[in-house]
Design an enzyme around this catalytic site. Structure first.
Site, PDB file in Angstrom:
ATOM      1  N   HIS A 190      56.672 -35.810  18.033  1.00 50.45           N
ATOM      2  CA  HIS A 190      56.471 -35.818  19.492  1.00 50.45           C
ATOM      3  C   HIS A 190      55.250 -36.626  19.916  1.00 50.45           C
ATOM      4  O   HIS A 190      55.064 -36.864  21.112  1.00 50.45           O
ATOM      5  CB  HIS A 190      56.330 -34.392  20.034  1.00 50.45           C
ATOM      6  N   ASP A 234      65.262 -33.324  13.448  1.00 47.76           N
ATOM      7  CA  ASP A 234      64.644 -32.141  14.061  1.00 47.76           C
ATOM      8  C   ASP A 234      65.484 -31.700  15.265  1.00 47.76           C
ATOM      9  O   ASP A 234      66.175 -32.518  15.884  1.00 47.76           O
ATOM     10  CB  ASP A 234      63.226 -32.514  14.511  1.00 47.76           C
ATOM     11  N   HIS A 273      64.488 -31.019  18.137  1.00 43.67           N
ATOM     12  CA  HIS A 273      63.978 -31.628  19.372  1.00 43.67           C
ATOM     13  C   HIS A 273      63.990 -33.153  19.272  1.00 43.67           C
ATOM     14  O   HIS A 273      63.761 -33.715  18.196  1.00 43.67           O
ATOM     15  CB  HIS A 273      62.549 -31.144  19.630  1.00 43.67           C
ATOM     16  N   ASP A 327      64.285 -26.830  12.301  1.00 51.89           N
ATOM     17  CA  ASP A 327      64.487 -25.926  13.438  1.00 51.89           C
ATOM     18  C   ASP A 327      65.914 -25.998  13.978  1.00 51.89           C
ATOM     19  O   ASP A 327      66.217 -25.398  15.012  1.00 51.89           O
ATOM     20  CB  ASP A 327      63.439 -26.153  14.540  1.00 51.89           C
TER      21      ASP A 327
HETATM   22  C1  SP5 Z   1      57.825 -30.495  16.112  1.00 53.31           C
HETATM   23  C2  SP5 Z   1      58.521 -29.528  17.024  1.00 53.31           C
HETATM   24  O1  SP5 Z   1      59.542 -28.961  16.636  1.00 53.31           O
HETATM   25  N1  SP5 Z   1      57.971 -29.273  18.212  1.00 53.31           N
HETATM   26  C3  SP5 Z   1      58.588 -28.380  19.123  1.00 53.31           C
HETATM   27  C4  SP5 Z   1      57.742 -28.091  20.300  1.00 53.31           C
HETATM   28  C5  SP5 Z   1      58.390 -27.076  21.193  1.00 53.31           C
HETATM   29  N2  SP5 Z   1      57.504 -26.636  22.210  1.00 53.31           N
HETATM   30  C6  SP5 Z   1      58.106 -25.785  23.208  1.00 53.31           C
HETATM   31  C7  SP5 Z   1      58.261 -24.423  22.632  1.00 53.31           C
HETATM   32  C8  SP5 Z   1      58.846 -23.424  23.575  1.00 53.31           C
HETATM   33  C9  SP5 Z   1      58.462 -22.083  23.009  1.00 53.31           C
HETATM   34  N3  SP5 Z   1      59.343 -21.089  23.416  1.00 53.31           N
HETATM   35  C10 SP5 Z   1      58.772 -19.788  23.208  1.00 53.31           C
HETATM   36  C11 SP5 Z   1      59.835 -18.764  23.284  1.00 53.31           C
HETATM   37  C12 SP5 Z   1      59.213 -17.421  23.273  1.00 53.31           C
HETATM   38  N4  SP5 Z   1      60.239 -16.422  23.243  1.00 53.31           N
HETATM   39 ZN    ZN Z   2      61.482 -29.429  16.675  1.00 58.72          ZN
END
Ligand code: SP5
Ligand code: ZN
Length: 350
Positions: free
Chosen positions: A168, A204, A206, A293
């Protein structure tokens, strides 16, 4: 295969991230990497090594990140504490952003206030910057550079086993738990080592927005990403199918967004599409930003891959027949991350 292991990763240990108005416990935790190391003891599919201390790392970082952003990162923790000595006890998270010129904010008068500067360089408030973030991210980039050099020296596979992740992070920004784009560092190092065409296949959950942006106007690095549809999934503001590259890079970026809830059958068919595009590009080496993930048990993601599926993912990557660098990206079901990661590595060998 050589697995370059970031021995300083635990110096980056964010405490909390902002999520929907609340500070919640960080998902990107040091235990993630420990679980992979533990599984590698049970199944030694590679040799754990460390990058040499004398790699030309600063030059390699400047090939993919702007000098002002790297300077910002190097000093960020000290500046954060200088803003208020009490800050030494909390992680730095941005809380004010310039958005873009389109909103009427100025980009030609950079602020001196550190909280404002953090907002200039970070695109979310979910990426805590801590006292050890820079040291950990730098050593991770050294692992990526060393993995690229190992492949240039003739290794078929090499991995940067590191956190924080990288895909990212853009030319001049952090976010999504990422500071330095390890996959981009590796891809650029492969180019600088004399290879004419390098492909990046990001698996990934994302979208790899940072990697896409770094190479978006170039035809020498082909970027492909399979990920959750940005209309509903993070990082939201990039990763749509109509982003195909620009200028000389037009046609050299491929986004394959899939709906939340996608299972292995459809994901696998999409991987075949991405792999055919990689073959059509005829690269001399491959970089795989490896996020786990996509796992059904991941707490923040929405695909449904099972642990055994990752063996097949590894086999598919190997079938491309390319010298390959892998970088560890996401994967937040920490207790399953070891099995899932090592399954990919075992699949590479079979
Ligand atoms: C490298 C990578 O996989 N980065 C991912 C970043 C995601 N950031 C947003 C995360 C949203 C978190 N959601 C929390 C849910 C709580 N129940
Ligand atoms: Zn990710």
């Amino acid at each position: 295969m050589k697995i370059f292991h970031n021995t300083r990763h635990a110096e980056h240990a964010g405490r909390q991230e902002m999520f929907r108005g609340r500070l919640v416990d960080c998902h990107e935790v040091p235990q993630r990497l420990q679980h992979v190391l533990d599984e590698l003891v049970r199944r030694p599919v590679g040799t754990l090594v460390q990058p040499a201390a004398d790699l030309p790392l600063d030059a390699a970082l400047r090939r993919v990140h702007s000098a002002d952003y790297l300077d910002f990162l190097a000093r960020a923790w000290d500046d954060w504490v200088a803003l208020d000595p009490a800050n030494a006890l909390v992680d730095a998270l941005p809380s004010v952003w310039p958005l873009t010129a389109r909103h009427g904010f100025r980009t030609d008068a950079p602020p001196l206030n550190f909280a404002a500067r953090l907002g200039q360089y970070a695109f979310d408030s979910g990426t805590p910057l801590t006292a050890g973030s820079w040291a950990a991210a730098r050593e991770g980039a050294a692992c990526a550079l060393a993995a690229a050099q190992a492949v240039l020296a003739g290794e078929r596979f090499a991995m940067a086993l590191t956190r924080p992740p990288g895909h990212h992070a853009g030319p001049n920004y952090m976010g999504g738990y990422c500071f330095i784009n390890n996959g981009a560092v590796a891809a650029q190092a492969l180019r600088d080592g004399g290879l004419q065409r390098v492909a990046v296949l990001d698996v990934d959950y994302h979208h790899g927005n940072g990697t896409q942006t770094i190479f978006y106007e170039r035809s020498d690095v082909f970027t492909a990403s399979i990920h959750g549809d940005p209309r509903t999934e993070y990082p939201f503001f990039l990763g749509h199918a109509d982003e195909r590259g620009a200028g000389a890079g037009e046609g050299f970026n491929l986004n394959l967004p899939l709906p939340r809830g996608t299972g292995f059958e459809v994901w696998w068919a999409t991987l075949q599409t991405a792999m055919q595009a990689v073959r059509d590009f005829a690269p001399q080496a491959l970089v795989v930003p490896l996020g786990l993930d996509t796992f059904e048990g991941d707490p923040i993601s929405g695909f449904k891959l099972r642990s055994a599926d990752y063996l097949q993912v590894g086999r598919a990557i190997a079938q491309l027949g390319l010298p390959t660098v892998l970088t560890l990206e996401g994967g937040y079901a920490a207790a399953d991350l070891g099995v899932n990661t090592v399954n990919v590595l075992e699949g590479l060998r079979s």
